[in-house]
Design a protein around this motif. Structure first.
Motif, mmCIF file in Angstrom:
data_model
loop_
_atom_site.group_PDB
_atom_site.id
_atom_site.type_symbol
_atom_site.label_atom_id
_atom_site.label_comp_id
_atom_site.label_asym_id
_atom_site.label_seq_id
_atom_site.Cartn_x
_atom_site.Cartn_y
_atom_site.Cartn_z
ATOM 1 N N MET A 1 0.837 -1.190 0.000
ATOM 2 C CA MET A 1 0.000 0.000 0.000
ATOM 3 C C MET A 1 0.875 1.243 0.000
ATOM 4 O O MET A 1 1.823 1.340 0.777
ATOM 5 N N ASN A 2 0.549 2.189 -0.873
ATOM 6 C CA ASN A 2 1.269 3.455 -0.953
ATOM 7 C C ASN A 2 0.440 4.548 -0.304
ATOM 8 O O ASN A 2 -0.778 4.608 -0.474
ATOM 9 N N ALA A 3 1.110 5.419 0.428
ATOM 10 C CA ALA A 3 0.404 6.414 1.224
ATOM 11 C C ALA A 3 0.827 7.825 0.869
ATOM 12 O O ALA A 3 1.955 8.066 0.415
ATOM 13 N N GLU A 4 -0.097 8.761 1.106
ATOM 14 C CA GLU A 4 0.210 10.188 1.036
ATOM 15 C C GLU A 4 -0.256 10.828 2.334
ATOM 16 O O GLU A 4 -1.362 10.552 2.822
ATOM 17 N N ILE A 5 0.590 11.681 2.889
ATOM 18 C CA ILE A 5 0.263 12.425 4.100
ATOM 19 C C ILE A 5 -0.063 13.856 3.693
ATOM 20 O O ILE A 5 0.734 14.513 3.007
ATOM 21 N N ILE A 6 -1.230 14.337 4.081
ATOM 22 C CA ILE A 6 -1.625 15.718 3.816
ATOM 23 C C ILE A 6 -1.720 16.433 5.158
ATOM 24 O O ILE A 6 -2.600 16.139 5.972
ATOM 25 N N SER A 7 -0.802 17.343 5.395
ATOM 26 C CA SER A 7 -0.776 18.105 6.633
ATOM 27 C C SER A 7 -1.493 19.433 6.395
ATOM 28 O O SER A 7 -1.125 20.189 5.498
ATOM 29 N N VAL A 8 -2.519 19.676 7.199
ATOM 30 C CA VAL A 8 -3.364 20.851 7.000
ATOM 31 C C VAL A 8 -3.058 21.889 8.065
ATOM 32 O O VAL A 8 -3.096 21.600 9.260
ATOM 33 N N GLY A 9 -2.748 23.104 7.635
ATOM 34 C CA GLY A 9 -2.508 24.182 8.596
ATOM 35 C C GLY A 9 -1.715 25.308 7.979
ATOM 36 O O GLY A 9 -0.589 25.092 7.524
ATOM 37 N N THR A 10 -2.299 26.489 7.957
ATOM 38 C CA THR A 10 -1.582 27.653 7.420
ATOM 39 C C THR A 10 -0.313 27.926 8.210
ATOM 40 O O THR A 10 0.697 28.368 7.659
ATOM 41 N N ILE B 1 -4.647 7.700 2.330
ATOM 42 C CA ILE B 1 -4.482 9.137 2.534
ATOM 43 C C ILE B 1 -4.661 9.421 4.015
ATOM 44 O O ILE B 1 -5.683 9.048 4.607
ATOM 45 N N ILE B 2 -3.685 10.056 4.601
ATOM 46 C CA ILE B 2 -3.766 10.432 6.018
ATOM 47 C C ILE B 2 -3.681 11.952 6.112
ATOM 48 O O ILE B 2 -2.724 12.561 5.625
ATOM 49 N N THR B 3 -4.689 12.559 6.718
ATOM 50 C CA THR B 3 -4.649 14.000 6.948
ATOM 51 C C THR B 3 -4.332 14.264 8.407
ATOM 52 O O THR B 3 -4.704 13.488 9.295
ATOM 53 N N THR B 4 -3.624 15.351 8.664
ATOM 54 C CA THR B 4 -3.358 15.786 10.033
ATOM 55 C C THR B 4 -3.783 17.240 10.155
ATOM 56 O O THR B 4 -3.530 18.055 9.275
ATOM 57 N N GLY B 5 -4.443 17.545 11.255
ATOM 58 C CA GLY B 5 -4.851 18.919 11.507
ATOM 59 C C GLY B 5 -6.232 19.235 10.960
ATOM 60 O O GLY B 5 -6.797 18.497 10.161
ATOM 61 N N GLY B 6 -6.772 20.357 11.435
ATOM 62 C CA GLY B 6 -8.057 20.841 10.938
ATOM 63 C C GLY B 6 -9.259 20.113 11.477
ATOM 64 O O GLY B 6 -10.325 20.121 10.863
ATOM 65 N N LEU B 7 -9.142 19.479 12.659
ATOM 66 C CA LEU B 7 -10.272 18.749 13.240
ATOM 67 C C LEU B 7 -10.871 19.470 14.440
ATOM 68 O O LEU B 7 -11.767 18.938 15.104
ATOM 69 N N GLY B 8 -10.384 20.658 14.750
ATOM 70 C CA GLY B 8 -10.807 21.377 15.947
ATOM 71 C C GLY B 8 -12.155 22.056 15.811
ATOM 72 O O GLY B 8 -12.886 21.850 14.843
ATOM 73 N N PRO B 9 -12.480 22.946 16.783
ATOM 74 C CA PRO B 9 -13.823 23.538 16.849
ATOM 75 C C PRO B 9 -13.967 24.883 16.148
ATOM 76 O O PRO B 9 -15.082 25.420 16.103
ATOM 77 N N THR B 10 -12.891 25.424 15.614
ATOM 78 C CA THR B 10 -12.976 26.774 15.068
ATOM 79 C C THR B 10 -13.389 26.762 13.601
ATOM 80 O O THR B 10 -13.396 25.723 12.943
ATOM 81 N N CYS B 11 -13.700 27.958 13.082
ATOM 82 C CA CYS B 11 -14.259 28.042 11.739
ATOM 83 C C CYS B 11 -13.284 27.615 10.652
ATOM 84 O O CYS B 11 -13.701 27.278 9.545
ATOM 85 N N ASP B 12 -11.970 27.637 10.933
ATOM 86 C CA ASP B 12 -11.008 27.222 9.908
ATOM 87 C C ASP B 12 -10.662 25.735 10.003
ATOM 88 O O ASP B 12 -9.825 25.247 9.251
ATOM 89 N N ASP B 13 -11.298 25.014 10.933
ATOM 90 C CA ASP B 13 -11.075 23.568 11.059
ATOM 91 C C ASP B 13 -12.069 22.844 10.164
ATOM 92 O O ASP B 13 -13.150 22.416 10.603
ATOM 93 N N LEU B 14 -11.708 22.695 8.897
ATOM 94 C CA LEU B 14 -12.643 22.187 7.891
ATOM 95 C C LEU B 14 -12.181 20.883 7.239
ATOM 96 O O LEU B 14 -12.737 20.476 6.222
ATOM 97 N N THR B 15 -11.176 20.240 7.801
ATOM 98 C CA THR B 15 -10.646 19.026 7.178
ATOM 99 C C THR B 15 -11.696 17.934 7.062
ATOM 100 O O THR B 15 -11.909 17.346 5.997
ATOM 101 N N LYS B 16 -12.378 17.654 8.167
ATOM 102 C CA LYS B 16 -13.335 16.549 8.186
ATOM 103 C C LYS B 16 -14.467 16.776 7.184
ATOM 104 O O LYS B 16 -14.829 15.871 6.414
ATOM 105 N N GLN B 17 -15.018 17.980 7.177
ATOM 106 C CA GLN B 17 -16.114 18.284 6.265
ATOM 107 C C GLN B 17 -15.662 18.191 4.812
ATOM 108 O O GLN B 17 -16.380 17.669 3.949
#
Length: 421
Positions: A1-10, A63-79
Motif C-alpha cells: 500500500m502506498n500512502a500520502e500524508i496531507i498536513s493541513v494548517g496555514t 491518505i492520512i490528513t493531520t490537523g483541521g479537526l478542531g472547533p474553530t471556523c477554519d477547522d474544515l478538514t473533516k467536512q
C-alpha cells in the motif's frame, strides 16, 4: 500500500510550526511496511484542500490528513474530506460524552457549543477517541477503495491516537500483519554497516533488513510479514543472529531506545554504579541518565567542571597537568574519571573533556575530545577526532554516546576501543 500524508494548517506553510507530524507518521508507516511516496502541506482553505485530496486520491491507496479537526471556523478538514469522498457524517455520542468530561461540564465547567462540531464523524468509520485533547479522529474505506485516516494536528494528540486505535486500523488495511525488531548499534556509520550487510539486505524479501541513521547511532530494522508475532519472530531470528555475528560488539541492544537505557539495565542487573565528570558535554551525560526512571539506583552523581579552576577545586585535577598538557588532554580525562569515581564512591567513573566549538582552544581543532572510563580494572581513554563540520550540539551528543558506549563495554568486559568490523 502506498500512502500520502496531507498536513493541513496555514501555520505550517508560514513556518510558525515545524511539521513533526509528517515525520512521526512516516516512521510509523515505514515500520508497518506502508510506503510513503508523497507528503503535502496545505493551508486552512477548503478549495486547496479539495485539490490536494483529488491529487492524492489519484495516486495513493492510503491518505492520512493531520490537523483541521478542531472547533474553530477554519477547522474544515473533516467536512472537506467527507464531501470529497461522498461520506455522510453522524453525531458520535461517545465523542460528545468524552468532550463534556474534558470540560467537566457535569462539575460546573463550561464548554462552548462550537466544540460539538468535533463529534461529527463519517458514517461507517472506525473512531479514534482522543485521550489527551478534544478532537476525535477516525479511519474509513471510501466507496472507491481509498483508505482515509483523519488525525489531529497537535503531535502529542496524534501520537497518542496512533497508539490508541490508529495502528490497529492500519494493520487491518495494510494486508498481512507486519512486525519488526530494531537492532541498535554504535561505532559504525550507516554506509559502513550497509556495505558489511549489503548482500544479505539485497537477498532478503520476508523478512527485510534496512539501516537507518539516527543522531549518533544507527538502527537496523528487521521486518517480517506473518499471521502472528510468534511466526514473524521465527522468521526474523536467523537474520538477527546473522547481524549479531557480523557486527559483534557494536550492537548495544535489540529494541532498546538508547545507549543510556542499555547502561541503566546492565548496571541494575549487576547492582553497580557510576559517576561522571563532564567538561565539554556540560552535564549532558547526567541529564540523559536522569531522564530515565530508576536512574537513582545506578547514578551516584555528576559534576560539570567547565573551567580549569572548577576542575582543580572540585576534583583536585593537577594544576601542573592543566598547565603543561592543557585541559583538553588524555591526562586530564584520566584524572576526571578517576577523581569523580573516588569522590562519589562509584564502581565506574566517566571523564569527558574536549573542544565542542565553534571556536578552538588555540591548540586543538574543533571536535577533539577525550573520553575516559575508570574502574577497579584500571583507566582507559578513547581519543576522538569528530568532524569539525559537526555543530556544537552534535559534538556533545557524540561525546556523550562514546561515554555511554565505553561504560557499556566496560561493564560487559568488551574491548573499550572501537574496532573495525
Amino acid at each position: 500500500m502506498n500512502a500520502e500524508i496531507i498536513s493541513v494548517g496555514t501555520e505550517l506553510l508560514l513556518g510558525n510550526i515545524v511539521n513533526t507530524d509528517a515525520r512521526d507518521l512516516s516512521i510509523t508507516l515505514s515500520e508497518l511496511g506502508i510506503n510513503v511516496y508523497w507528503q503535502t502541506v496545505v493551508g486552512d482553505n477548503p478549495e486547496r484542500l479539495r485539490a490536494a485530496l483529488a491529487v492524492a486520491r489519484s495516486r495513493a491507496g492510503l491518505i492520512i490528513t493531520t490537523g483541521g479537526l478542531g472547533p474553530t471556523c477554519d477547522d474544515l478538514t473533516k467536512q472537506t474530506v467527507a464531501e470529497t469522498f461522498g461520506a455522510q457524517l453522524y453525531f458520535d455520542e461517545r465523542a460528545a460524552r468524552e468532550l463534556r468530561a474534558f470540560f467537566r461540564v457535569d462539575n460546573g465547567g463550561t464548554m462552548p457549543e462550537n466544540n460539538l462540531q468535533q463529534c461529527y464523524l463519517p458514517v461507517g468509520c472506525t473512531p479514534f477517541y482522543n485521550t489527551c485533547g478534544t478532537a476525535p479522529g477516525c479511519g474509513f474505506t471510501a466507496a472507491d477503495g481509498t483508505v482515509v485516516m483523519l488525525l489531529p494536528g497537535p503531535p502529542k494528540e496524534l501520537n497518542a491516537m496512533l497508539q490508541n486505535g490508529g495502528l490497529a486500523f492500519l494493520r487491518t488495511v495494510s494486508g498481512a500483519p507486519i512486525f519488526s525488531h530494531n537492532i541498535m548499534t554504535f561505532g559504525m556509520g550507516e554506509s559502513a554497516i550497509e556495505s558489511c550487510l549489503r548482500d544479505e539486505m539485497n537477498a532478503l524479501t520476508n523478512p527485510t533488513l534496512a539501516p537507518y541513521a539516527r543522531e549518533g547511532d544507527v538502527r537496523l530494522r528487521v521486518t517480517a510479514k506473518a499471521e502472528t508475532q510468534a511466526k514473524a519472530d521465527a522468521r526474523m531470528a536467523p537474520v538477527i543472529a546473522l547481524v549479531r555475528e557480523k557486527l559483534g560488539g557494536i550492537i548495544y541492544g535489540i529494541d532498546t531506545p538508547s545507549l543510556e537505557a542499555t547502561v541503566l539495565s546492565l548496571l541494575l542487573e549487576r547492582g553497580e554504579t557510576f559517576a561522571a565528570a563532564e567538561s565539554c558535554t556540560g552535564g549532558l551525560i547526567a541529564k540523559r541518565m536522569t531522564d530515565l526512571p530508576g536512574a537513582s539506583a545506578v547514578f551516584r552523581g555528576g559534576v560539570t567542571v567547565y573551567t580549569n579552576d572548577a576542575k582543580m577545586r572540585l576534583l583536585g585535577v593537577d594544576e601542573e597537568t592543566l598547565r603543561t598538557q592543557t585541559a583538553v588532554s588524555r591526562a586530564v580525562a584520566v584524572q576526571l574519571a578517576e577523581r569523580v569515581r573516588e569522590k562519589l564512591d562509584a564502581d565506574y567513573g566517566i571523564g569527558v573533556t574536549g573542544v565542542a566549538g565553534p571556536d578552538t582552544d588555540g591548540v586543538h581543532p574543533v571536535g577533539t575530545v577525550f573520553v575516559s572510563l575508570s574502574s577497579r580494572a584500571g583507566t582507559a581513554v578513547r581519543a576522538l577526532t569528530l568532524s569539525s563540520r559537526s555543530d556544537r550540539s552534535r559534538i556533545r551528543t557524540l561525546s556523550a554516546n562514546h561515554a555511554f558506549d565505553m561504560l557499556r563495554r566496560g561493564i560487559l568486559g568488551l574491548p573499550l576501543e572501537l574496532a573495525e568490523v
